[in-house]
Scaffold this motif. Structure first.
Motif, PDB file in Angstrom:
ATOM      1  N   UNK A 156      20.259 130.839  75.057  1.00  0.00           N
ATOM      2  CA  UNK A 156      20.173 132.060  75.863  1.00  0.00           C
ATOM      3  C   UNK A 156      19.451 131.790  77.185  1.00  0.00           C
ATOM      4  N   UNK A 157      18.467 130.909  77.166  1.00  0.00           N
ATOM      5  CA  UNK A 157      17.824 130.550  78.432  1.00  0.00           C
ATOM      6  C   UNK A 157      18.814 129.851  79.363  1.00  0.00           C
ATOM      7  N   UNK A 158      19.666 128.999  78.785  1.00  0.00           N
ATOM      8  CA  UNK A 158      20.688 128.333  79.597  1.00  0.00           C
ATOM      9  C   UNK A 158      21.692 129.338  80.149  1.00  0.00           C
ATOM     10  N   UNK A 159      22.038 130.334  79.341  1.00  0.00           N
ATOM     11  CA  UNK A 159      22.956 131.374  79.809  1.00  0.00           C
ATOM     12  C   UNK A 159      22.355 132.102  81.005  1.00  0.00           C
ATOM     13  N   UNK A 160      21.073 132.440  80.908  1.00  0.00           N
ATOM     14  CA  UNK A 160      20.411 133.126  82.020  1.00  0.00           C
ATOM     15  C   UNK A 160      20.413 132.229  83.257  1.00  0.00           C
ATOM     16  N   UNK A 161      20.127 130.934  83.073  1.00  0.00           N
ATOM     17  CA  UNK A 161      20.158 130.001  84.203  1.00  0.00           C
ATOM     18  C   UNK A 161      21.551 129.948  84.825  1.00  0.00           C
ATOM     19  N   UNK A 162      22.581 129.956  83.981  1.00  0.00           N
ATOM     20  CA  UNK A 162      23.946 129.935  84.493  1.00  0.00           C
ATOM     21  C   UNK A 162      24.231 131.177  85.335  1.00  0.00           C
ATOM     22  N   UNK A 163      23.801 132.334  84.842  1.00  0.00           N
ATOM     23  CA  UNK A 163      24.055 133.570  85.581  1.00  0.00           C
ATOM     24  C   UNK A 163      23.239 133.621  86.871  1.00  0.00           C
TER      25      UNK A 163
END
Length: 430
Positions: A103-110
């Motif tokens: 989920x942290x990676x998802x936030x970074x992607x967004x």
């Protein structure tokens, strides 16, 4: 199982699990990366000769709806507490820590929308078309080309054309609701099907509903595919996850579970005889288009590819925008749509090996929530410990392990045959 019936350890797991579920609520990946209809209008106003006006500033003008830095810190705090209270090697703790990292990676992607980092992080989360399944095996791009060749041979026949789409959205809602009621309960008490104006795809699944686009047309085969893919798999696994009394995180799916769930949905279509060549062609074309974008093709080049595949202008634009959403028209693609074929191969191989090794009890656990293949052994242990309950809603094809295992036994044997040798031997009779 009520909260009063849980042990202290189970309450701890439930509390940490609930924190993950709560933390991910505002993260809506597809909403964050979608393009507005004005971009479509501008593209066609330029007669398809100018790239859509999407850059970093375009996304900055469309806020995420949450504080990205605070959200990453929130998941970091949950991850620290999982280790603090459960230790480094707790199996269920390891699953929850990985979810926090994803989920942290998802936030970074967004956060990286409209930059090169967006596509790079997407590849980390969902994979790349140049990924091999195993050392020395073909890549996803190779699979897409191979399937396209098979489909080209099928297209030469005149007796396998698609049924005409004569069902409007209201009729589709009625038919699909009737089918799902037979599985989940009568009258839409569990799953509700309704029309919607706010979606790009023909249909979209939520936690306990399926939306049908109001201006879309369908045929009977489409309804069957929606029943299997969106209903039995996507909504079914969500409901099974929501039914978990302790590991509530199984109701929500990070990217790793997206690959497993989409693969499971495609496999279900195949074994339920709900798929068909045009639907498979759509998946192979998306894979090929992502590969093109990874190799440097821009929006117009990918759009022309879809037009060459007999898509009309509107559909070609829709499919191309799926490839570049979140990115720019000249940037790396959003690779989520690789999940379908990638997940299918991975889930199929998993089931084959489970049958070969006699571990049939693990197969239905694919449906106990938004599962990830790498967690299946742990999930079996958690079921044995009473931490996870088996799926309440299970498609008949997976409830009948006798038939599934027989099919997979034959499949295991057939995999050892050389198709090139078979083709040569059968040349005089086919």
């Amino acid at each position: 199982m009520s909260a009063a019936e849980l042990t202290e350890y189970q309450r701890l797991v439930r509390t940490l699990s609930d924190r993950i579920v709560e933390a991910q609520i505002p993260i809506r990946v597809l909403d964050a990366v979608k393009w507005t209809d004005s971009l479509r209008q501008g593209f066609f106003a330029a007669k398809g000769k100018a790239l859509p006006a999407v850059d970093r500033a375009y996304y900055e003008n469309r806020p995420l709806g949450f504080d990205a830095a605070a959200k990453k810190q929130e998941f970091q705090a949950i991850e620290r507490d999982i280790t603090r209270y459960m230790g480094q090697f707790s199996p269920v703790g390891q699953i929850m820590r990985r979810m926090c990292k994803e989920y942290r990676m998802v936030v970074r992607m967004l956060e990286a929308r409209g930059t090169a980092d967006f596509g790079l992080i997407s590849q980390d989360l969902y994979g790349s078309a140049t990924d091999a399944f195993h050392a020395g095996d073909p890549t996803l791009a190779d699979l897409g080309l191979m399937l396209s060749r098979y489909l080209d041979n099928i297209d030469r026949r005149s007796d396998l054309k698609d049924e005409p789409k004569t069902l409007n959205s209201n009729q589709a809602v009625e038919l699909l609701q009737s089918r799902l009621d037979q599985v989940f309960g009568v009258g839409g008490n569990v799953i509700q099907v309704f029309e919607s104006d706010g979606i790009v795809a023909d249909a979209a699944a939520g936690a306990d509903y399926i939306k049908i686009r109001r201006d879309a047309l369908f045929n009977q085969r489409d309804i069957r595919a929606l029943e299997v893919h969106e209903g039995l798999v996507h909504v079914g696994t969500t409901l099974n996850g929501q039914n978990q009394p302790i590991c509530t995180f199984l109701a929500k799916g990070p990217p790793s579970s997206t690959i497993t769930q989409e693969g499971l949905a495609i496999l279900m279509e195949v074994i339920a005889f709900a798929s068909y060549p045009t639907r498979l062609r759509r998946l192979t074309n998306r894979t090929r288009a992502i590969h093109m974008a990874e190799e440097g093709a821009d929006f117009i080049e990918v759009y022309r590819f879809f037009r060459s595949q007999d898509y009309n202008e509107e559909e070609a634009y829709t499919q191309t925008s799926r490839v570049f959403r979140g990115s720019t028209p000249q940037g790396l693609p959003f690779t989520k749509d690789l999940s379908y074929l990638k997940g299918f191969i991975m889930v199929y191989n998993y089931i084959q090996l489970a049958v070969r090794k006699g571990r049939l009890e693990q197969i239905p656990l694919l449906f106990c929530g938004k599962t990830t293949l790498e967690d299946m052994r742990t999930l079996r242990q958690l079921v044995e410990e009473g931490m996870v309950i088996p799926p309440k809603y299970l498609p008949s094809q997976f409830a009948d392990l006798n038939a599934l295992s027989a099919w997979m036994c034959f499949s295991n044997f057939l995999n050892h045959l050389s198709l090139d040798r078979v083709e040569a031997d059968y040349a005089n009779i086919l």
